[in-house]
Design a protein around this motif. Sequence first.
Motif, PDB file in Angstrom:
ATOM      1  N   PRO A 325       0.824  -1.208   0.000  1.00 25.26           N
ATOM      2  CA  PRO A 325       0.000   0.000   0.000  1.00 25.26           C
ATOM      3  C   PRO A 325       0.858   1.258   0.000  1.00 25.26           C
ATOM      4  N   ASN A 575      -3.776  -5.499   1.927  1.00 25.68           N
ATOM      5  CA  ASN A 575      -4.531  -4.457   2.614  1.00 25.68           C
ATOM      6  C   ASN A 575      -4.142  -4.511   4.077  1.00 25.68           C
ATOM      7  N   ASN A 581      -4.534 -10.559   5.160  1.00 28.15           N
ATOM      8  CA  ASN A 581      -4.774  -9.460   4.235  1.00 28.15           C
ATOM      9  C   ASN A 581      -3.977  -9.484   2.959  1.00 28.15           C
ATOM     10  N   THR A 602      -7.098 -10.118  -0.098  1.00 26.18           N
ATOM     11  CA  THR A 602      -7.017  -8.916   0.729  1.00 26.18           C
ATOM     12  C   THR A 602      -8.240  -8.709   1.597  1.00 26.18           C
ATOM     13  N   SER A 800      -4.227   1.239  -6.065  1.00 24.03           N
ATOM     14  CA  SER A 800      -4.080  -0.115  -6.602  1.00 24.03           C
ATOM     15  C   SER A 800      -4.786  -0.255  -7.946  1.00 24.03           C
TER      16      SER A 800
END
Length: 807
Positions: A325, A575, A581, A602, A800
């Motif tokens: 991320p 995530n 995740n 995720t 993303s």
Amino acid sequence: MTTRADRPDHRLLRRRGRSRGWTGAAALLLALTGSVVVSPAPAQAATAITINGSSGGRVFDGVGAISGGGGNSRLLIDYPEPQRSDILDYLFKPGYGAAMQIMKVEIGGDTNSTSGAEPSHQHSRGAVDCNRGYEWWMMAQAKARNPDIKLVGLAWGAPGWIGNGNFWSNDSIDYLIAWLGCATSHGLTIDYLGGWNERGRDLNWYKNLRTALNSRGYAGVRIVASDDFGWGSADDALRDPAFGAAVSVYGSHYVCGYRSAQTNCPSSANAVNSGKTLWASENGSDDYNGGAPALARGINRDYIDGRMTAYLNWPVLAAVTPNVPWSTTGVAVAPQPWSGYYSIGRSAWVMAHTTQFTAPGWRYLDSSSGYLGGNRNNGSYVSLTSPGNRDYSTIIETMDAGSAQDLQFSVTGGLSAGTLHVFSTNVRSSNPADHFVRRADITPSNGSFSLTVQPGYVYSLTTTTGQGKGAATSPAQGALALPYGDDFDAYQTGREAKYLSDHQGSFEVTGCAGGRTGQCVRQMSEQAPIFWTSGHAEPFTLLGDVNWRNYTVSSDVLLEKSGYVQLVGRAGNYNHDGPQNLNAYYLRVADNGSWSIRSNDTSGNQRTLAGGTTAALGTGRWHKLALTLNGATLTAAVDGVTVGSATDSAWVAGQVGYATGQGVTAQFDNLTITPLGTQPGPTGEIRGAGSNRCLDVNAQSQADGAVVQIWDCNGGTNQRWTATSTSQLTVYGNKCLDAPGTTAGTRVQIYTCNGGANQQWRINADGTITGVQSGLCLDVTGQGTANGTAVALWSCNGGSNQRWTRS
């Protein structure tokens, strides 16, 4: 001698002269000198600005950024020279790049704090190790380049032993003071210390922290409260003066709005009237290029609107792989230590327009700061003066202006009447040649001078010298070659193995157990941490290239206690808020011999694809695990014996990694990744990181103008793209991915290849694909994930929905 940088830009000045209606001798004088002595009436009235050294104003504390919160600097330390030093120079070296004046670092807590987890200096009570992690190295490198840089420490999470899970305890005060002691052992002085990032405040805790700092030799460390949203600390201080006395700085996050355009940046009346220093102590979270306009507004407007004297961007840079991320946030990206590739963003040059022209200890001039013509849409300006009230700098931004503006300046109040040096950045341009450009000097006449400013620019005017633009260049992008292996014996105890990036827990090098000599990687977190994220993922760490496709990952493992260890394969997007995740496959083996091959995504949807029981691993004994990923066939082996297999095609490429159960300590050694068959070539699918769906030509059409979308990957010819040596992406052999416009929102299509720049694309190390002509990113509109969602050009923002994996 006059250098090229010192010469007037005659083309700019001629245009400026014509825009003012100057002709003949007056225009020639302007072109040759950069000065305005003759001033015929312009076509429209110029905006008058007085730079008055007698104006009151607050002391400037600096502009900088945050390393941590978390893991966003991880890969920088693994870069080869000279690229590692080049990047550090661009970040911290005065007169070279972003020239940061203040840096906040995360006090690692063995838990994910956005883009990764950073190791604690005290995994368990009383066991302090001051050599863990890379933040000490980052601070030392920053100090080596700028000895005057101010350092700030702040915790996001913490090991679970602290206060039996309660951060607001005496344990955490002792923990932070131990961290200050580690800083001292590294020759570092920490100037400011915060509490718990974005998790409220306990007023008594801050008062106790102040008392402890004073009594234990850290009276000079100033406390920032409370690194949260809003200015409640100032309100609390009115009700509790002892709390107010304990705190030196009120720090608030995203004062202009979270990931906003940063057009309006107020504080509060109580904060302004408190007499305390006010900071915008975290801002940004934006793409290193796309966030530049907001950064330009915010640095100025934080002071104009709210009297904040420091601006801290999150983060310093994105030295992470593109599946993580926020992989393009900061002022630069550094995702490939194996190739040395990096990129310096427009945000670095926007930041330089303040940092290279000021210094902490300078003073804002309130009456010489504001909005051009009193209108926010025209842009903003701030003026600052040096100690002694002689030198001054004015920084102007015109992010939202619709046309050029003439500015007429008067200088008074004892400020220098000397030559002004002018730099500009066209923030709307993606051409590096338009960033941080030295313009013609201006010589005021009788304390007056003029300047025409263009829309979408930042300008810096200064009587100081020493500004500059670094000239180091990045090598080309490149894949991390397979086979790859590491026996971990080359590292010192407490360090992180090369390229291995923690995302929960802490995996660090230590002496091997179980009768084995040499060094191994150990998962160090012995209990659930005090989490910063809402999700409670189990410890895991990742390594490698997100485009690795078919391979066997194997490693020796040793469980130190009952529980399970896992090998991770084809790890992709994740995530940080999910309990489990990560898009990935896992081979899980427990001490009792139970094993399983699993798939996870995720959203925490975990599927067991195969499972069974083999001989018990037990504890304290070494075993070899292997997970083979070959097309849709997934095979598990324990101690060289195949125990089972499964068929699944959810994840086609990605990294490898280690994982354990929560609180399970385990060791790993002799990591190997062996390629199988062919790796990603120039032809294959292009999958969206956010959707896991393929770039697809609608209805399998081969007609010119057929639109492109995302769709379930099915191996069709309308989903097989070839990256050519001429920067095209072709499909069907003779059709090119084509952008019929250059503005955000333009939907992409296919068209017969013609060699046009609108059919050329850059496939970037951060996973984005950008149009050569437009500079915009290939974007799944609305962050959609459903079949048929359109694909278009859009300003790059690190989402993303703008990252792609080729397979």
